[in-house]
Design a protein around this motif. Structure first.
Motif, PDB file in Angstrom:
ATOM      1  N   PHE A   1       8.269  -5.988  10.007  1.00  0.00           N
ATOM      2  CA  PHE A   1       6.812  -6.107   9.753  1.00  0.00           C
ATOM      3  C   PHE A   1       6.496  -4.782   9.074  1.00  0.00           C
ATOM      4  CE2 PHE A   1       2.248  -5.957  10.398  1.00  0.00           C
ATOM      5  CZ  PHE A   1       1.799  -7.009   9.848  1.00  0.00           C
ATOM      6  N   CYS A   2       6.777  -3.754   9.828  1.00  0.00           N
ATOM      7  CA  CYS A   2       6.837  -2.446   9.439  1.00  0.00           C
ATOM      8  C   CYS A   2       7.248  -2.088   8.001  1.00  0.00           C
ATOM      9  CB  CYS A   2       7.022  -1.657  10.561  1.00  0.00           C
ATOM     10  SG  CYS A   2       6.304  -1.646  11.997  1.00  0.00           S
ATOM     11  N   LEU A   3       8.422  -2.664   7.825  1.00  0.00           N
ATOM     12  CA  LEU A   3       9.087  -2.433   6.268  1.00  0.00           C
ATOM     13  C   LEU A   3       8.477  -2.812   5.469  1.00  0.00           C
ATOM     14  CD1 LEU A   3      12.921  -2.668   6.945  1.00  0.00           C
ATOM     15  CD2 LEU A   3      11.845  -0.808   6.232  1.00  0.00           C
ATOM     16  N   ALA A   4       7.734  -4.185   5.602  1.00  0.00           N
ATOM     17  CA  ALA A   4       6.998  -5.036   4.568  1.00  0.00           C
ATOM     18  C   ALA A   4       5.740  -4.102   4.139  1.00  0.00           C
ATOM     19  CB  ALA A   4       6.659  -6.453   5.097  1.00  0.00           C
ATOM     20  N   TRP A   5       5.126  -3.615   5.271  1.00  0.00           N
ATOM     21  CA  TRP A   5       3.701  -2.662   4.748  1.00  0.00           C
ATOM     22  C   TRP A   5       4.429  -1.523   4.227  1.00  0.00           C
ATOM     23  CZ3 TRP A   5      -0.457  -4.552   3.734  1.00  0.00           C
ATOM     24  CH2 TRP A   5      -1.011  -6.033   4.277  1.00  0.00           C
ATOM     25  N   GLY A   6       5.341  -1.062   4.707  1.00  0.00           N
ATOM     26  CA  GLY A   6       5.816   0.521   4.143  1.00  0.00           C
ATOM     27  C   GLY A   6       6.253   0.091   2.699  1.00  0.00           C
ATOM     28  N   SER A   7       7.010  -1.137   2.277  1.00  0.00           N
ATOM     29  CA  SER A   7       7.124  -1.582   1.021  1.00  0.00           C
ATOM     30  C   SER A   7       6.002  -1.475  -0.037  1.00  0.00           C
ATOM     31  CB  SER A   7       8.116  -2.786   0.771  1.00  0.00           C
ATOM     32  OG  SER A   7       8.130  -3.215  -0.510  1.00  0.00           O
ATOM     33  N   PHE A   8       4.711  -2.109   0.715  1.00  0.00           N
ATOM     34  CA  PHE A   8       3.486  -2.332  -0.025  1.00  0.00           C
ATOM     35  C   PHE A   8       2.925  -0.735  -0.301  1.00  0.00           C
ATOM     36  CE2 PHE A   8      -1.143  -2.016   0.671  1.00  0.00           C
ATOM     37  CZ  PHE A   8      -1.514  -2.668  -0.739  1.00  0.00           C
ATOM     38  N   THR A   9       3.027   0.146   0.671  1.00  0.00           N
ATOM     39  CA  THR A   9       2.834   1.316   0.557  1.00  0.00           C
ATOM     40  C   THR A   9       3.460   2.338  -0.489  1.00  0.00           C
ATOM     41  OG1 THR A   9       2.028   1.620   2.905  1.00  0.00           O
ATOM     42  CG2 THR A   9       2.353   3.691   1.698  1.00  0.00           C
ATOM     43  N   CYS A  10       4.976   2.137  -0.720  1.00  0.00           N
ATOM     44  CA  CYS A  10       5.636   2.680  -1.459  1.00  0.00           C
ATOM     45  C   CYS A  10       5.312   2.075  -3.058  1.00  0.00           C
ATOM     46  CB  CYS A  10       7.227   2.531  -1.399  1.00  0.00           C
ATOM     47  SG  CYS A  10       7.613   3.498   0.178  1.00  0.00           S
ATOM     48  N   CYS A  11       5.103   0.736  -3.024  1.00  0.00           N
ATOM     49  CA  CYS A  11       4.485   0.171  -4.380  1.00  0.00           C
ATOM     50  C   CYS A  11       3.412   0.514  -4.933  1.00  0.00           C
ATOM     51  CB  CYS A  11       4.668  -1.360  -4.154  1.00  0.00           C
ATOM     52  SG  CYS A  11       4.209  -2.204  -5.507  1.00  0.00           S
ATOM     53  N   MET A  12       2.361   0.961  -4.010  1.00  0.00           N
ATOM     54  CA  MET A  12       1.283   1.398  -4.545  1.00  0.00           C
ATOM     55  C   MET A  12       1.151   2.689  -5.067  1.00  0.00           C
ATOM     56  SD  MET A  12      -0.370  -1.541  -4.745  1.00  0.00           S
ATOM     57  CE  MET A  12      -1.946  -0.967  -5.379  1.00  0.00           C
ATOM     58  N   ALA A  13       2.138   3.450  -4.257  1.00  0.00           N
ATOM     59  CA  ALA A  13       2.273   4.744  -4.516  1.00  0.00           C
ATOM     60  C   ALA A  13       2.842   4.957  -5.921  1.00  0.00           C
ATOM     61  CB  ALA A  13       2.910   5.718  -3.641  1.00  0.00           C
ATOM     62  N   ALA A  14       3.830   4.161  -5.981  1.00  0.00           N
ATOM     63  CA  ALA A  14       4.598   4.155  -7.384  1.00  0.00           C
ATOM     64  C   ALA A  14       3.704   3.746  -8.539  1.00  0.00           C
ATOM     65  CB  ALA A  14       5.700   3.102  -7.565  1.00  0.00           C
ATOM     66  N   SER A  15       2.887   2.734  -8.507  1.00  0.00           N
ATOM     67  CA  SER A  15       1.780   2.351  -9.681  1.00  0.00           C
ATOM     68  C   SER A  15       0.918   3.490  -9.785  1.00  0.00           C
ATOM     69  CB  SER A  15       1.134   1.137  -8.914  1.00  0.00           C
ATOM     70  OG  SER A  15       0.315   1.308  -7.891  1.00  0.00           O
ATOM     71  N   VAL A  16       0.401   4.268  -8.584  1.00  0.00           N
ATOM     72  CA  VAL A  16      -0.626   5.410  -9.116  1.00  0.00           C
ATOM     73  C   VAL A  16       0.230   6.460  -9.399  1.00  0.00           C
ATOM     74  CG1 VAL A  16      -1.872   7.079  -7.711  1.00  0.00           C
ATOM     75  CG2 VAL A  16      -1.911   4.684  -6.792  1.00  0.00           C
ATOM     76  N   THR A  17       1.381   6.845  -9.150  1.00  0.00           N
ATOM     77  CA  THR A  17       2.094   7.733  -9.975  1.00  0.00           C
ATOM     78  C   THR A  17       2.421   7.533 -11.300  1.00  0.00           C
ATOM     79  OG1 THR A  17       3.244   8.190  -8.082  1.00  0.00           O
ATOM     80  CG2 THR A  17       4.380   9.121  -9.959  1.00  0.00           C
ATOM     81  N   THR A  18       2.713   6.314 -11.698  1.00  0.00           N
ATOM     82  CA  THR A  18       2.780   5.776 -13.229  1.00  0.00           C
ATOM     83  C   THR A  18       1.576   5.864 -13.821  1.00  0.00           C
ATOM     84  OG1 THR A  18       4.523   4.438 -12.306  1.00  0.00           O
ATOM     85  CG2 THR A  18       3.912   3.903 -14.520  1.00  0.00           C
ATOM     86  N   LEU A  19       0.510   5.450 -13.189  1.00  0.00           N
ATOM     87  CA  LEU A  19      -0.926   5.357 -14.139  1.00  0.00           C
ATOM     88  C   LEU A  19      -1.364   6.878 -14.194  1.00  0.00           C
ATOM     89  CD1 LEU A  19      -2.892   2.800 -12.168  1.00  0.00           C
ATOM     90  CD2 LEU A  19      -2.230   2.718 -14.580  1.00  0.00           C
ATOM     91  N   ASN A  20      -1.053   7.776 -13.386  1.00  0.00           N
ATOM     92  CA  ASN A  20      -1.298   9.100 -13.233  1.00  0.00           C
ATOM     93  C   ASN A  20      -0.499   9.832 -14.542  1.00  0.00           C
ATOM     94  OD1 ASN A  20      -0.243  12.148 -12.382  1.00  0.00           O
ATOM     95  ND2 ASN A  20      -2.476  11.896 -12.101  1.00  0.00           N
ATOM     96  N   SER A  21       0.776   9.391 -14.709  1.00  0.00           N
ATOM     97  CA  SER A  21       1.560   9.823 -15.676  1.00  0.00           C
ATOM     98  C   SER A  21       1.217   9.513 -16.966  1.00  0.00           C
ATOM     99  CB  SER A  21       3.079   9.515 -15.536  1.00  0.00           C
ATOM    100  OG  SER A  21       3.940   9.982 -16.496  1.00  0.00           O
ATOM    101  N   TYR A  22       0.864   8.480 -17.337  1.00  0.00           N
ATOM    102  CA  TYR A  22       0.134   7.686 -18.397  1.00  0.00           C
ATOM    103  C   TYR A  22      -0.980   8.218 -18.861  1.00  0.00           C
ATOM    104  CZ  TYR A  22      -1.688   4.265 -21.558  1.00  0.00           C
ATOM    105  OH  TYR A  22      -2.259   3.655 -22.530  1.00  0.00           O
ATOM    106  N   THR A  23      -1.936   8.431 -17.866  1.00  0.00           N
ATOM    107  CA  THR A  23      -3.058   9.128 -18.075  1.00  0.00           C
ATOM    108  C   THR A  23      -3.113  10.419 -18.391  1.00  0.00           C
ATOM    109  OG1 THR A  23      -4.061   7.637 -16.609  1.00  0.00           O
ATOM    110  CG2 THR A  23      -5.500   9.484 -17.204  1.00  0.00           C
TER     111      THR A  23
ATOM    112  N   LEU B   1      13.773  -2.020  -1.828  1.00  0.00           N
ATOM    113  CA  LEU B   1      14.852  -2.077  -0.987  1.00  0.00           C
ATOM    114  C   LEU B   1      14.136  -2.652   0.488  1.00  0.00           C
ATOM    115  CD1 LEU B   1      16.804   0.999  -1.412  1.00  0.00           C
ATOM    116  CD2 LEU B   1      17.553  -1.249  -1.842  1.00  0.00           C
ATOM    117  N   PHE B   2      12.949  -1.983   0.849  1.00  0.00           N
ATOM    118  CA  PHE B   2      12.078  -2.247   1.899  1.00  0.00           C
ATOM    119  C   PHE B   2      11.755  -3.830   2.024  1.00  0.00           C
ATOM    120  CE2 PHE B   2      10.742   2.233   3.071  1.00  0.00           C
ATOM    121  CZ  PHE B   2      11.719   2.691   3.247  1.00  0.00           C
ATOM    122  N   SER B   3      11.087  -4.335   0.892  1.00  0.00           N
ATOM    123  CA  SER B   3      10.609  -6.025   0.628  1.00  0.00           C
ATOM    124  C   SER B   3      11.905  -6.811   0.977  1.00  0.00           C
ATOM    125  CB  SER B   3       9.993  -5.663  -0.501  1.00  0.00           C
ATOM    126  OG  SER B   3      10.813  -5.770  -1.503  1.00  0.00           O
ATOM    127  N   THR B   4      12.980  -6.370   0.282  1.00  0.00           N
ATOM    128  CA  THR B   4      14.213  -7.442   0.250  1.00  0.00           C
ATOM    129  C   THR B   4      14.547  -7.247   1.883  1.00  0.00           C
ATOM    130  OG1 THR B   4      14.752  -6.796  -1.921  1.00  0.00           O
ATOM    131  CG2 THR B   4      16.477  -7.688  -0.787  1.00  0.00           C
TER     132      THR B   4
END
Length: 272
Positions: free
Chosen positions: A204-226, A21-24
């Protein structure tokens, strides 16, 4: 374990949705950068009687109007207006000093020729960033709601993590390239557009907020998998250890049984 996995999957889906939503929103809005532009005041006329320059008109009629500036070379900054502007990836909009509202023009046309390729690369990267976020979000939803087994869920989890990490890297590169293009345009862009002062806006703040949420989602997914893999390995190790102990116990009981049977089957010396 199943409840914890579901909670982690739900958190990853929520973070990915926020990133999407933030990136769009940032991609389609025009507030990446905003500030003021210094432009000459227009000439006074019948329709324009405030914030204008009087080039030798009826001075007596304008003596009571303090917003009218009498033109002279010593006037300095009084000859200029500072109009508000905001710029996005697609358009740059500035305040219309001659009428109400704003007027917009393509930011791609404003960018210097040397930076157009970088700007288009930034646009393509932003589109791929959003598309990969959609793919990652879809895989996470499948893993959360439609995975029939733990193994299938782990496979979806792994693919979702890979797509989310790739989207985050693309988003970071796209944001940095746009920032570079804007800074070059500030220095080498059209003179009637160059900002007097500027800063980053809420898009611009939304764009970088989107990046932060994206990386947090990827870390959470990797953590769940591991964590799930580690839990399965731990349970498998315990099961194999218990199985070996049980097998050893059964082997010892069998040996003991056969020993007793063999002893019973040997004839005694008095019976011969």
């Amino acid at each position: 374990m199943k409840t914890n996995r579901r909670c982690r999957a739900l958190l990853a889906v929520s973070l990915n949705l926020m990133a999407l939503l933030f990136s769009t929103t940032a991609f389609i809005t025009t507030h990446w950068c905003e500030g003021t532009q210094r432009v000459p005041k227009p000439s006074c006329g019948k329709e324009k009687k405030t914030n204008c320059l009087n080039y030798g008109g009826n001075e007596t009629a304008n003596e009571t109007n303090q917003n009218v500036v009498h033109y002279s070379w010593e006037t300095g900054d009084d000859r200029f207006l500072f109009r508000y502007f905001h710029t996005g990836i697609w358009y740059s909009c500035e305040e219309n000093i001659n009428a109400a509202g704003e007027k917009c023009r393509s930011f791609i046309d404003l960018a210097p020729a040397s930076e157009k390729g970088v700007l288009w690369l930034s646009v393509v990267s932003e589109v791929l960033y959003i598309m990969l976020l959609v793919v990652g979000f879809s895989l996470m939803c499948l893993e959360l709601f439609h995975s029939s087994s733990v193994i299938d869920g782990l496979k979806l989890n792994a693919f979702a993590a890979v797509f989310t990490v790739l989207s985050g890297l693309l988003g970071m590169v796209a944001h940095m390239m746009y920032t570079q293009v804007f800074q070059v345009t500030v220095s080498l862009g059209p003179e009637d557009w160059r900002p007097h002062s500027w800063d980053y806006g809420w898009s611009f703040c939304l764009a970088w907020g989107s990046f932060t949420c994206c990386m947090a989602a990827s870390v959470t997914t990797l953590n769940s998998y591991t964590k799930t893999v580690i839990e399965f390995r731990h349970k498998r190790k315990i099961f194999e250890q218990g199985f070996r102990e049980e097998q050893n116990f059964l082997d010892q009981e069998a040996i003991k049984y056969f020993r007793e049977r063999s002893v019973q089957s040997v004839p005694r010396s008095g019976e011969l």
